[in-house]
Scaffold this active site. Structure first.
Site, PDB file in Angstrom:
ATOM      1  N   SER A  92    -143.823 -32.437 -45.953  1.00  0.00           N
ATOM      2  CA  SER A  92    -142.558 -31.645 -46.004  1.00  0.00           C
ATOM      3  C   SER A  92    -142.279 -30.717 -47.082  1.00  0.00           C
ATOM      4  CB  SER A  92    -141.564 -32.707 -46.229  1.00  0.00           C
ATOM      5  OG  SER A  92    -141.225 -33.470 -45.163  1.00  0.00           O
ATOM      6  N   PHE A 156    -141.229 -41.922 -29.971  1.00  0.00           N
ATOM      7  CA  PHE A 156    -142.020 -40.831 -30.576  1.00  0.00           C
ATOM      8  C   PHE A 156    -143.062 -41.550 -31.801  1.00  0.00           C
ATOM      9  CE2 PHE A 156    -142.818 -37.884 -34.562  1.00  0.00           C
ATOM     10  CZ  PHE A 156    -143.072 -36.811 -33.634  1.00  0.00           C
ATOM     11  N   TYR A 197    -131.963 -38.106 -45.115  1.00  0.00           N
ATOM     12  CA  TYR A 197    -133.177 -37.113 -44.773  1.00  0.00           C
ATOM     13  C   TYR A 197    -133.344 -37.202 -43.063  1.00  0.00           C
ATOM     14  CZ  TYR A 197    -137.430 -34.889 -45.194  1.00  0.00           C
ATOM     15  OH  TYR A 197    -138.292 -34.103 -44.914  1.00  0.00           O
ATOM     16  N   SER A 198    -133.204 -35.790 -42.565  1.00  0.00           N
ATOM     17  CA  SER A 198    -133.635 -35.685 -41.343  1.00  0.00           C
ATOM     18  C   SER A 198    -134.381 -34.538 -40.934  1.00  0.00           C
ATOM     19  CB  SER A 198    -132.411 -35.675 -40.302  1.00  0.00           C
ATOM     20  OG  SER A 198    -132.584 -35.503 -39.015  1.00  0.00           O
ATOM     21  N   ASN A 199    -135.832 -34.875 -40.491  1.00  0.00           N
ATOM     22  CA  ASN A 199    -136.612 -33.825 -40.306  1.00  0.00           C
ATOM     23  C   ASN A 199    -136.334 -32.942 -38.988  1.00  0.00           C
ATOM     24  OD1 ASN A 199    -139.118 -34.370 -41.873  1.00  0.00           O
ATOM     25  ND2 ASN A 199    -139.050 -36.348 -40.717  1.00  0.00           N
ATOM     26  N   GLY A 342    -144.362 -34.308 -49.819  1.00  0.00           N
ATOM     27  CA  GLY A 342    -144.827 -34.207 -48.526  1.00  0.00           C
ATOM     28  C   GLY A 342    -145.909 -35.149 -48.008  1.00  0.00           C
TER      29      GLY A 342
END
Length: 390
Positions: A92, A156, A197-199, A342
């Site tokens: 990240s 996923f 938090y959201s990718n 990350g």
């Protein structure tokens, strides 16, 4: 996407990692200055290896010069020690690069942070309550959009983080495919009302970069950041599953159970992370990037001000705040540091700097189920192993 934290959120702002081995300290532990300058950090990385991390590589820069610290091994099979110049998947940390490009585009008049997602990606954010007409680009970058995080989708997770990894490690995922996974679920909250938090936010941010420029987002990062700063160890692999050299191996248990079998997960197609976390770099390049960013070498003053305008991440942890693709943490000694963490399979990393860029640190653990990168951050900036940030 680390298995413990970033299997559910590709950030790993506080990444965890490990694998059993003995402590092996590289003789190049101090390039400039004295060992005592960074002794607490060296102790912290050795402690991480005792806790089970296979190997750690760290580098700090301050007014006295550059320090390189290593412990453990890069390869459990051969016993090769980690090298200061080892490259690794940064997860990240990619997000700060993407946010920087979007802010450069704003400075050039190509877009505005208060544009809606619908303005740039018509019809993409729709379904089960998601509505791109109500979400701004700013809310993507500071994680206040409420958009569901695709990396916690059960299907996923099973394919990418669990037993399905070995069958699907070379699969190619398309950005719209990842967003579509998120659209199958309800949003977490109404846009702008909370932080989570959201990718998916940064998959969309990468898509906006491509729509605004007409070129791949990775090419824009290369053109606007990597080449101007001379970041030769930094790359965007796309669908290439291989790691550039020099680099070590990456290890994961592919499980929440720290006692589970350890697997070599070095090779993988990082398109599953794309603009949320696909990049590869090393300690020197990451510090050069964050120091240049904080000094204003990449963004005009107004855009840097926007990037460093933060929102609270958690009411229970008011000292941890998030800007636009940028984390601000107040350490136990009262110092503020800026950067990002990350995590991706077998790799947990961190890159932080003081606001004046006079003192920076980057590090990597080559495992994802034990250890605490923030203990190293605390040790380097505060001179002691401090609290864990969550």
């Amino acid at each position: 996407m680390s298995v413990r934290r970033v299997r559910t959120a590709l950030i790993a702002a506080v990444a965890v990692v490990a694998a059993a081995t003995t402590v092996l300290v590289n003789p190049a532990a101090a390039d400039v200055g004295t060992d005592s300058d960074h002794h607490p950090a060296q102790q912290a990385i050795e402690a991480a290896v005792r806790d089970g991390v296979p190997g750690v590589v760290a580098q700090a820069r301050d007014r006295r010069g550059t320090w390189n610290g290593t412990a453990g091994v890069a390869d459990l099979r051969t016993g090769r020690e980690r090298l200061p110049q080892d490259r690794y998947r940064v997860g990240s940390i990619t997000k700060t690069f993407v946010a920087t490009v979007l802010l450069q585009l704003e400075a050039e008049g190509g877009l505005h942070l208060d544009d809606t997602v619908e303005d740039w990606l018509p019809g993409v954010v729709r379904g089960h309550g998601h509505d791109g007409r109500r979400i701004t680009l700013r809310q993507l970058l500071n994680h206040t959009s409420g958009i569901y995080n695709y990396t916690v989708d059960p299907g996923f997770r099973a394919k990418v983080f669990g037993d399905g990894f070995f069958q699907h490690r070379y699969d190619t995922w398309r950005p719209r495919q990842l967003v579509a996974l998120a659209m199958r679920h309800r949003p977490d909250f109404a846009p702008g009302t909370e932080w989570k938090y959201s990718n998916t936010n940064f998959i969309l941010a990468g898509m906006v970069v491509e729509k605004a420029t007409g070129s791949p987002y990775g090419r824009e990062i290369e053109r606007r950041i990597l080449r101007p700063l001379g970041l030769r160890a930094t790359s965007l692999p796309g669908t290439d599953a291989r790691m550039p050299r020099p680099s070590g191996r990456a290890y994961s248990t592919l499980s929440e159970d720290p006692e589970a079998k350890i697997h070599d997960v070095t090779e993988l197609n990082a398109s599953a992370a794309w603009a949320a976390g696909e990049m590869i770099s090393d300690n020197a390049d990451l510090q050069r990037f964050y120091r240049a960013l904080m000094k204003g070498a990449l963004l005009p003053r107004q855009q840097l001000k926007e990037m460093t305008t933060t929102v609270a991440m958690d009411p229970q942890s008011p000292d941890n705040r998030y800007g636009l693709g940028l984390l601000r943490v107040k350490l136990s000694c009262g110092k503020d540091v800026w950067g990002h963490g990350g995590g991706i399979h077998g790799s947990s990393s961190g890159a932080m700097t003081t606001r004046d860029a006079s003192h920076s640190l980057a590090l990597n653990f080559n495992g994802d189920w034990s250890g605490d990168t923030w203990s190293v951050v605390e040790a380097e900036f505060c001179g002691q192993r401090g609290r864990t940030t969550t």
